[in-house]
Motif scaffolding. Structure first.
Motif, PDB file in Angstrom:
ATOM      1  N   ARG A  64      -2.280   4.853  10.941  1.00  0.00           N
ATOM      2  CA  ARG A  64      -2.422   5.739   9.788  1.00  0.00           C
ATOM      3  C   ARG A  64      -1.481   6.952   9.889  1.00  0.00           C
ATOM      4  O   ARG A  64      -0.922   7.402   8.900  1.00  0.00           O
ATOM      5  CB  ARG A  64      -3.863   6.203   9.643  1.00  0.00           C
ATOM      6  N   LYS A  67      -2.254   2.496   3.003  1.00  0.00           N
ATOM      7  CA  LYS A  67      -3.700   2.733   2.953  1.00  0.00           C
ATOM      8  C   LYS A  67      -4.481   1.455   2.659  1.00  0.00           C
ATOM      9  O   LYS A  67      -5.518   1.191   3.273  1.00  0.00           O
ATOM     10  CB  LYS A  67      -3.993   3.805   1.899  1.00  0.00           C
ATOM     11  N   GLU A  68      -3.990   0.649   1.738  1.00  0.00           N
ATOM     12  CA  GLU A  68      -4.702  -0.569   1.339  1.00  0.00           C
ATOM     13  C   GLU A  68      -4.841  -1.539   2.522  1.00  0.00           C
ATOM     14  O   GLU A  68      -5.915  -2.110   2.744  1.00  0.00           O
ATOM     15  CB  GLU A  68      -3.952  -1.251   0.192  1.00  0.00           C
ATOM     16  N   THR A 127       1.355   6.182   6.307  1.00  0.00           N
ATOM     17  CA  THR A 127       0.367   6.772   5.408  1.00  0.00           C
ATOM     18  C   THR A 127       0.274   6.046   4.080  1.00  0.00           C
ATOM     19  O   THR A 127      -0.785   6.014   3.468  1.00  0.00           O
ATOM     20  CB  THR A 127       0.696   8.254   5.151  1.00  0.00           C
ATOM     21  N   HIS A 128       1.367   5.461   3.605  1.00  0.00           N
ATOM     22  CA  HIS A 128       1.298   4.777   2.307  1.00  0.00           C
ATOM     23  C   HIS A 128       0.815   3.323   2.432  1.00  0.00           C
ATOM     24  O   HIS A 128       0.832   2.580   1.465  1.00  0.00           O
ATOM     25  CB  HIS A 128       2.656   4.859   1.586  1.00  0.00           C
ATOM     26  N   GLU A 176      -7.395  -0.026   5.014  1.00  0.00           N
ATOM     27  CA  GLU A 176      -8.763  -0.151   4.499  1.00  0.00           C
ATOM     28  C   GLU A 176      -9.235  -1.599   4.582  1.00  0.00           C
ATOM     29  O   GLU A 176     -10.408  -1.866   4.852  1.00  0.00           O
ATOM     30  CB  GLU A 176      -8.830   0.369   3.064  1.00  0.00           C
TER      31      GLU A 176
END
Length: 187
Positions: A62, A69-70, A66-67, A73
């Motif tokens: 992370r 995220k999907e 950072t981009h 998750e």
């Protein structure tokens, strides 16, 4: 009279022999069933170790990606589903999905040279790799015991004893199609 005594002795010896055979067959099935339970517990230990490593891996990634995220998750959701799964079939399916998601995280490292060089990421990757090897070994051991057990309870005459004593077939811990598929990562 002597013939009658000899006949009674033969019948008693046969009855005792049959009783000993039944006892040995039953105890053998119990021993195999317990080996399966123990082997499954070892899989569970390794899966818990894997589940414990994943949040650290996600946090490390992370910081660099950072981009993504999907993807991250998705890994956490797959981990939570794997933790909640019970029984060999449900756990194997959930672990297959989790393996696919982990492959995506490791594929992300190719796009982030700083992440790929991060010592914490490399250590977590090594630990997960070692854990995956332990899981594979534990699964193989479990499946070998299941095969032996299922063969025994399906073979004559043990199948007669197994049916009467409530021994039922066990499912193998198999990978699902998700974990066998190649990972597709798009940037």
């Amino acid at each position: 009279m002597k013939v009658l005594i000899a006949l009674v002795i033969i019948i008693v010896v046969l009855a005792v022999g049959f009783g000993l055979y039944l006892m040995g067959a039953y105890n053998g099935l119990v021993k195999l069933r317990n080996k399966i339970e123990s082997a499954f517990a070892q899989i569970d230990v390794q899966l818990n170790r894997r589940h414990d490593l994943i949040p650290n891996l996600v946090e490390t990634v992370r910081g660099y990606a950072t981009h993504e995220k999907e993807t991250l998750e998705g890994v956490i959701a797959a981990r939570n589903a794997a933790v909640a799964a019970t029984g060999p079939e449900a756990q194997a399916e959930a672990e297959g999905v989790l393996s696919g998601m982990l492959k995506q995280v490791f594929a992300l490292s190719e796009a982030y040279p700083d992440l790929k060089a991060n010592s914490q990421f490399l250590d977590l990757q090594r630990q997960l790799s070692e854990t995956e090897d332990r899981i594979a070994y534990s699964r193989q051991y479990f499946n070998d015991n299941v095969r032996t057990y299922n063969t025994k309870i399906q073979s004559f005459p043990q199948n007669l004893i197994a049916k009467k004593m409530g021994f039922t077939e066990r499912a193998y811990f198999q990978a699902d199609e998700t974990s066998r598929a190649n990972v597709q990562v798009e940037f």
